[in-house]
Scaffold this motif. Sequence first.
Motif, short mmCIF file in Angstrom:
data_model
loop_
_atom_site.label_atom_id
_atom_site.label_comp_id
_atom_site.label_asym_id
_atom_site.label_seq_id
_atom_site.Cartn_x
_atom_site.Cartn_y
_atom_site.Cartn_z
N LEU A 163 18.34 -27.57 -14.71
CA LEU A 163 16.89 -27.40 -14.73
C LEU A 163 16.16 -28.68 -15.11
N THR A 164 16.77 -29.50 -15.95
CA THR A 164 16.08 -30.71 -16.42
C THR A 164 15.98 -31.77 -15.32
N GLY A 165 16.79 -31.68 -14.27
CA GLY A 165 16.76 -32.68 -13.22
C GLY A 165 15.93 -32.31 -12.02
N LEU A 166 15.26 -31.16 -12.06
CA LEU A 166 14.51 -30.68 -10.91
C LEU A 166 13.11 -31.27 -10.82
N THR A 167 12.60 -31.76 -11.94
CA THR A 167 11.17 -32.03 -12.02
C THR A 167 10.84 -33.48 -12.33
N THR A 168 9.57 -33.82 -12.17
CA THR A 168 9.09 -35.17 -12.45
C THR A 168 7.61 -35.12 -12.80
N PRO A 169 7.15 -35.98 -13.71
CA PRO A 169 5.70 -36.12 -13.90
C PRO A 169 5.10 -36.87 -12.72
N VAL A 170 3.90 -36.52 -12.34
CA VAL A 170 3.22 -37.21 -11.24
C VAL A 170 1.85 -37.67 -11.71
N GLY A 190 5.53 -32.15 -11.02
CA GLY A 190 6.06 -31.98 -9.67
C GLY A 190 7.53 -31.64 -9.73
N PHE A 191 8.09 -31.31 -8.58
CA PHE A 191 9.52 -31.02 -8.50
C PHE A 191 10.03 -31.39 -7.12
N PHE A 192 11.35 -31.50 -7.01
CA PHE A 192 11.98 -31.89 -5.75
C PHE A 192 12.43 -30.67 -4.96
N TYR A 193 12.22 -30.75 -3.65
CA TYR A 193 12.66 -29.70 -2.72
C TYR A 193 13.58 -30.35 -1.69
N LEU A 194 14.76 -29.80 -1.51
CA LEU A 194 15.77 -30.41 -0.65
C LEU A 194 15.99 -29.60 0.63
N GLU A 195 16.19 -30.33 1.72
CA GLU A 195 16.66 -29.74 2.97
C GLU A 195 18.01 -30.36 3.30
N PHE A 196 18.93 -29.54 3.78
CA PHE A 196 20.30 -30.00 4.03
C PHE A 196 20.58 -30.09 5.51
N ALA A 197 21.46 -31.04 5.86
CA ALA A 197 21.89 -31.19 7.24
C ALA A 197 22.80 -30.01 7.62
N ILE A 251 22.19 -34.23 2.33
CA ILE A 251 20.76 -33.95 2.17
C ILE A 251 20.02 -34.67 3.28
N SER A 252 19.31 -33.91 4.11
CA SER A 252 18.58 -34.52 5.23
C SER A 252 17.18 -34.97 4.81
N HIS A 253 16.55 -34.21 3.92
CA HIS A 253 15.20 -34.56 3.47
C HIS A 253 15.03 -34.22 1.99
N THR A 254 14.31 -35.08 1.30
CA THR A 254 13.91 -34.82 -0.08
C THR A 254 12.40 -34.88 -0.15
N TYR A 255 11.81 -33.80 -0.63
CA TYR A 255 10.36 -33.71 -0.74
C TYR A 255 9.95 -33.58 -2.20
N LEU A 256 8.80 -34.15 -2.52
CA LEU A 256 8.20 -33.98 -3.83
C LEU A 256 7.06 -32.97 -3.67
N VAL A 257 7.08 -31.92 -4.48
CA VAL A 257 6.08 -30.86 -4.40
C VAL A 257 5.23 -30.88 -5.67
N THR A 258 3.92 -30.76 -5.50
CA THR A 258 3.02 -30.67 -6.65
C THR A 258 1.79 -29.88 -6.23
N ALA A 259 0.82 -29.77 -7.12
CA ALA A 259 -0.44 -29.10 -6.79
C ALA A 259 -1.34 -30.06 -6.02
N LYS A 260 -1.99 -29.54 -4.99
CA LYS A 260 -2.84 -30.39 -4.15
C LYS A 260 -3.98 -31.02 -4.96
N HIS A 261 -4.51 -30.28 -5.94
CA HIS A 261 -5.67 -30.83 -6.66
C HIS A 261 -5.30 -32.01 -7.56
N VAL A 262 -4.00 -32.22 -7.80
CA VAL A 262 -3.57 -33.40 -8.55
C VAL A 262 -3.70 -34.65 -7.68
N SER A 302 3.70 -27.49 -11.58
CA SER A 302 5.01 -27.18 -12.17
C SER A 302 5.81 -26.22 -11.29
N LEU A 303 7.10 -26.28 -11.45
CA LEU A 303 8.02 -25.38 -10.77
C LEU A 303 8.04 -24.03 -11.48
#
Length: 281
Positions: free
Chosen positions: A11-18, A32-39, A53-64, A214-215
């Motif tokens: 759980l501690t590796g899923l997130t990041t401050p943005v 924010g947090f990371f969302y992964l897509e796999f090949a 891992i084919s794609h790594t996305y950073l997800v956060t709130a749009k208003h940030v 946040s996740l």
Amino acid sequence: MPTPAPDSANLTGLTTPVETQFADGRKLQGSGFFYLEFAPETEKKEGPHWVAISHTYLVTAKHVIQPKRMKDIVKFSFAIRVGDQQRVEWHRLDLGPNELGRRLHLCQDEVVDVAVVDVTDQLSAELTNLLKQRALVFTYAGVNSKNVPGSETPLDIQPGDDVIVIGYPLGIYDVFNKLPILKTGLLNTPIGMHFNGLDAFLFDFKYYEGSSGSLVISKPTRLAFNKQGALESSQTREYLFLGVYEGEYYTNDVTPLRADLGLGWYYYKVEEAIKNPPFVH
């Protein structure tokens, strides 16, 4: 260097401050947090195994991010944790407004407060450079489509169950170890129901500045009942990825009525945003 405590669900590796910095000096900080897509797998393999891992996305709130103010943005940044013999540090990765616009994906419905930034190549290149420098990089992780309700997992969640919000409320998270804060809330509405007609759910959760984006997950567990009613177990603690935390929900009649209720946008809004063209074509 401090030895990280065991975290079988990672759980501690899923997130990041943005952070978004604007030309007038204003800064918006969130989580924010990371969302992964796999090949696709070339062959079916049983048990734990490596998957590309084919794609790594950073997800956060749009208003940030505030995409409508893109021309006023100086930079958008997120971070991964690196270490030395003394302490853990944030290693910041920055995106200028043009690069951010080309990587940013949003939902068509402007009400949805979800932003997805494709950081696949940037994060891969930065990790490669850090490893060449023999830097100690703490493993990051991400949620994925197999963590969501209705997928292959036997996990379930009902109103009255605990949800966990993982993020970086300002001044409250562990700034020494660079670890997020995990806070629980009570799920108020059934997952799958559209609260007030929105693609969102409601839970009992007090807002803290910096938590937006946040996740939101279900409480991790090693045990669950499958559809046949048989008890199943997992070697690691498993959870459901429920959605993206926007912030405190309140009604606005004559004056705002706050009730410490949190609004979470459903997990599927992340995939919906990814499928849309970038904000800047």
